[in-house]
Write a protein that holds these residues in place. Structure first.
Motif, PDB file in Angstrom:
ATOM      1  N   GLY A  85       7.141  47.195  49.578  1.00 45.36           N
ATOM      2  CA  GLY A  85       7.295  46.999  47.752  1.00 45.36           C
ATOM      3  C   GLY A  85       6.998  47.674  46.836  1.00 45.36           C
ATOM      4  N   LEU A  86       7.805  47.941  45.914  1.00 51.01           N
ATOM      5  CA  LEU A  86       7.695  48.903  45.057  1.00 51.01           C
ATOM      6  C   LEU A  86       6.409  48.206  44.238  1.00 51.01           C
ATOM      7  CD1 LEU A  86      11.079  49.283  44.070  1.00 51.01           C
ATOM      8  CD2 LEU A  86       9.678  51.069  45.181  1.00 51.01           C
ATOM      9  N   LEU A  87       5.339  49.155  43.553  1.00 52.75           N
ATOM     10  CA  LEU A  87       4.820  48.561  42.381  1.00 52.75           C
ATOM     11  C   LEU A  87       5.223  48.383  41.392  1.00 52.75           C
ATOM     12  CD1 LEU A  87       1.278  48.898  42.297  1.00 52.75           C
ATOM     13  CD2 LEU A  87       1.158  50.888  41.286  1.00 52.75           C
ATOM     14  N   ALA A  88       5.896  49.156  41.052  1.00 58.07           N
ATOM     15  CA  ALA A  88       7.352  48.724  39.600  1.00 58.07           C
ATOM     16  C   ALA A  88       6.860  46.725  39.528  1.00 58.07           C
ATOM     17  CB  ALA A  88       7.602  49.938  39.318  1.00 58.07           C
ATOM     18  N   GLU A  89       7.623  46.368  40.965  1.00 61.10           N
ATOM     19  CA  GLU A  89       7.685  45.110  40.850  1.00 61.10           C
ATOM     20  C   GLU A  89       6.564  44.682  40.327  1.00 61.10           C
ATOM     21  OE1 GLU A  89      10.570  43.442  44.191  1.00 61.10           O
ATOM     22  OE2 GLU A  89       9.420  45.010  45.596  1.00 61.10           O
ATOM     23  N   TYR A  90       5.540  44.880  40.329  1.00 61.67           N
ATOM     24  CA  TYR A  90       4.405  43.981  40.677  1.00 61.67           C
ATOM     25  C   TYR A  90       4.317  43.967  38.706  1.00 61.67           C
ATOM     26  CZ  TYR A  90       2.806  43.560  45.478  1.00 61.67           C
ATOM     27  OH  TYR A  90       2.860  42.713  46.409  1.00 61.67           O
ATOM     28  N   GLU A  91       4.237  44.876  38.551  1.00 59.31           N
ATOM     29  CA  GLU A  91       4.315  45.701  37.080  1.00 59.31           C
ATOM     30  C   GLU A  91       4.864  44.716  36.266  1.00 59.31           C
ATOM     31  OE1 GLU A  91       4.554  49.821  37.558  1.00 59.31           O
ATOM     32  OE2 GLU A  91       2.277  50.298  37.990  1.00 59.31           O
ATOM     33  N   VAL A  92       6.282  44.759  36.628  1.00 64.11           N
ATOM     34  CA  VAL A  92       8.167  44.642  35.645  1.00 64.11           C
ATOM     35  C   VAL A  92       7.216  42.766  35.473  1.00 64.11           C
ATOM     36  CG1 VAL A  92       9.568  43.513  35.907  1.00 64.11           C
ATOM     37  CG2 VAL A  92       9.626  45.936  35.992  1.00 64.11           C
ATOM     38  N   GLU A  93       6.613  42.023  37.080  1.00 60.24           N
ATOM     39  CA  GLU A  93       6.149  40.496  37.204  1.00 60.24           C
ATOM     40  C   GLU A  93       4.677  40.318  36.261  1.00 60.24           C
ATOM     41  OE1 GLU A  93       8.274  38.317  38.067  1.00 60.24           O
ATOM     42  OE2 GLU A  93      10.142  39.530  38.447  1.00 60.24           O
ATOM     43  N   LYS A  94       4.383  41.502  35.800  1.00 54.72           N
ATOM     44  CA  LYS A  94       2.813  40.686  35.509  1.00 54.72           C
ATOM     45  C   LYS A  94       1.941  39.937  36.508  1.00 54.72           C
ATOM     46  CE  LYS A  94       3.991  41.822  30.523  1.00 54.72           C
ATOM     47  NZ  LYS A  94       5.818  42.493  30.218  1.00 54.72           N
ATOM     48  N   GLU A  95       2.332  41.388  37.773  1.00 54.74           N
ATOM     49  CA  GLU A  95       1.671  40.405  38.298  1.00 54.74           C
ATOM     50  C   GLU A  95       0.652  41.061  39.257  1.00 54.74           C
ATOM     51  OE1 GLU A  95       2.873  38.807  43.163  1.00 54.74           O
ATOM     52  OE2 GLU A  95       4.471  38.416  41.049  1.00 54.74           O
ATOM     53  N   GLU A  96      -0.323  40.639  39.229  1.00 56.91           N
ATOM     54  CA  GLU A  96      -1.625  41.147  40.605  1.00 56.91           C
ATOM     55  C   GLU A  96      -1.093  41.563  41.561  1.00 56.91           C
ATOM     56  OE1 GLU A  96      -6.211  40.111  39.506  1.00 56.91           O
ATOM     57  OE2 GLU A  96      -5.494  39.908  38.022  1.00 56.91           O
ATOM     58  N   LEU A  97      -1.909  42.522  42.835  1.00 60.67           N
ATOM     59  CA  LEU A  97      -1.685  42.883  44.055  1.00 60.67           C
ATOM     60  C   LEU A  97      -2.748  41.247  44.195  1.00 60.67           C
ATOM     61  CD1 LEU A  97      -2.481  46.736  44.676  1.00 60.67           C
ATOM     62  CD2 LEU A  97       0.084  45.069  43.790  1.00 60.67           C
ATOM     63  N   PRO A  98      -1.954  40.698  45.340  1.00 58.59           N
ATOM     64  CA  PRO A  98      -2.510  39.786  46.713  1.00 58.59           C
ATOM     65  C   PRO A  98      -4.137  40.517  47.012  1.00 58.59           C
ATOM     66  CG  PRO A  98      -0.562  40.657  47.201  1.00 58.59           C
ATOM     67  CD  PRO A  98      -0.777  41.846  46.365  1.00 58.59           C
ATOM     68  N   PRO A  99      -4.718  39.537  47.245  1.00 58.18           N
ATOM     69  CA  PRO A  99      -5.940  40.389  48.057  1.00 58.18           C
ATOM     70  C   PRO A  99      -5.880  40.207  49.415  1.00 58.18           C
ATOM     71  CG  PRO A  99      -6.202  38.113  46.999  1.00 58.18           C
ATOM     72  CD  PRO A  99      -4.889  38.588  46.801  1.00 58.18           C
ATOM     73  N   VAL A 100      -6.245  40.752  50.101  1.00 60.96           N
ATOM     74  CA  VAL A 100      -6.925  41.190  51.522  1.00 60.96           C
ATOM     75  C   VAL A 100      -7.233  39.548  51.817  1.00 60.96           C
ATOM     76  CG1 VAL A 100      -7.776  41.708  53.604  1.00 60.96           C
ATOM     77  CG2 VAL A 100      -6.942  43.371  51.940  1.00 60.96           C
ATOM     78  N   GLY A 101      -6.885  39.021  52.814  1.00 59.86           N
ATOM     79  CA  GLY A 101      -7.317  37.358  53.219  1.00 59.86           C
ATOM     80  C   GLY A 101      -6.491  36.793  52.636  1.00 59.86           C
ATOM     81  N   THR A 156      -3.895  41.439  55.963  1.00 61.99           N
ATOM     82  CA  THR A 156      -4.710  41.715  56.545  1.00 61.99           C
ATOM     83  C   THR A 156      -5.042  42.933  55.802  1.00 61.99           C
ATOM     84  OG1 THR A 156      -3.320  42.321  57.940  1.00 61.99           O
ATOM     85  CG2 THR A 156      -4.642  40.421  58.684  1.00 61.99           C
ATOM     86  N   GLU A 157      -4.580  43.473  54.711  1.00 59.88           N
ATOM     87  CA  GLU A 157      -4.249  45.164  54.421  1.00 59.88           C
ATOM     88  C   GLU A 157      -4.060  45.058  53.279  1.00 59.88           C
ATOM     89  OE1 GLU A 157      -5.183  49.100  56.149  1.00 59.88           O
ATOM     90  OE2 GLU A 157      -2.934  48.701  56.632  1.00 59.88           O
TER      91      GLU A 157
END
Length: 141
Positions: free
Chosen positions: A36-52, A71-72
Motif C-alpha cells: 500500500g501507499l504510505l500516503a494512504e495511511y497519512e490521508v486517513e490519519k491512521e497508524e501503521l499496523p503492528p506485527v502480530g 508477520t512483517e
C-alpha cells in the motif's frame, strides 16, 4: 465460529473484480504479501499496523472471509521492492517490473487518486510504500 472481538478490516484494493481475485489468492495461499501507499495511511490519519495484529479479510460483498495476522510490516521506497515481495503478492507477476507496472496502474487510477484527494497523484522510485506480509490464521467461509 466462536464469538470473538470485532477485528479491524483487512482490505485489498477496492470492491470489485480485483479485490475478488486478491481475496481468492489469499484464501488459496498464493498471496502472502501486499503493498500500500504510505500516503494512504497519512490521508486517513491512521497508524501503521503492528506485527502480530489480526484483521478480518473482507471480500467485495463486505463479508469477513478469513482472519489474517501480520508477520512483517516494512516501509520502503517503491524503487526498493524486490522480486520476493513481488512474487509473494500472488498475482502471477514474473518480475519486479511487471509487478510495478500493475501497481502503478492501480495507484494512478481514478479511485486511488480520489481516495488520496489528489487527481494528479503519481508514484516514482522514491514513493514510500508499506509492504506487509501476513498469514491466514482462520478461514471464516
Amino acid at each position: 465460529m466462536e464469538n470473538r472481538e470485532p477485528l479491524k478490516p483487512f482490505l485489498l484494493a477496492f470492491p470489485g473484480p480485483l479485490r475478488d481475485r486478491l481475496v481468492a489468492a489469499v484464501l488459496s495461499g498464493a498471496k502472502v504479501s501486499t503493498s500500500g501507499l504510505l500516503a494512504e495511511y497519512e490521508v486517513e490519519k491512521e497508524e501503521l499496523p503492528p506485527v502480530g495484529e489480526r484483521s478480518a479479510l473482507i471480500d467485495s460483498d463486505g463479508r469477513e472471509v478469513a482472519v489474517v495476522e501480520l508477520t512483517e510490516v516494512r516501509v520502503l521506497p517503491l524503487g526498493s521492492v524486490d522480486e520476493r515481495h513481488a512474487r509473494d503478492e500472488g498475482e502471477g507477476h514474473t518480475s519486479v517490473a511487471e509487478w510495478r507496472a500493475a501497481h502503478e496502474a492501480f495507484w494512478h487510477g481514478e479511485e486511488m487518486r480520489e481516495a488520496l484527494g489528489d487527481p494528479l497523484f503519481t508514484v516514482d522510485d522514491g514513493t514510500m510504500i508499506v509492504a506487509e506480509r501476513f498469514r491466514v490464521v482462520e478461514r471464516l467461509v
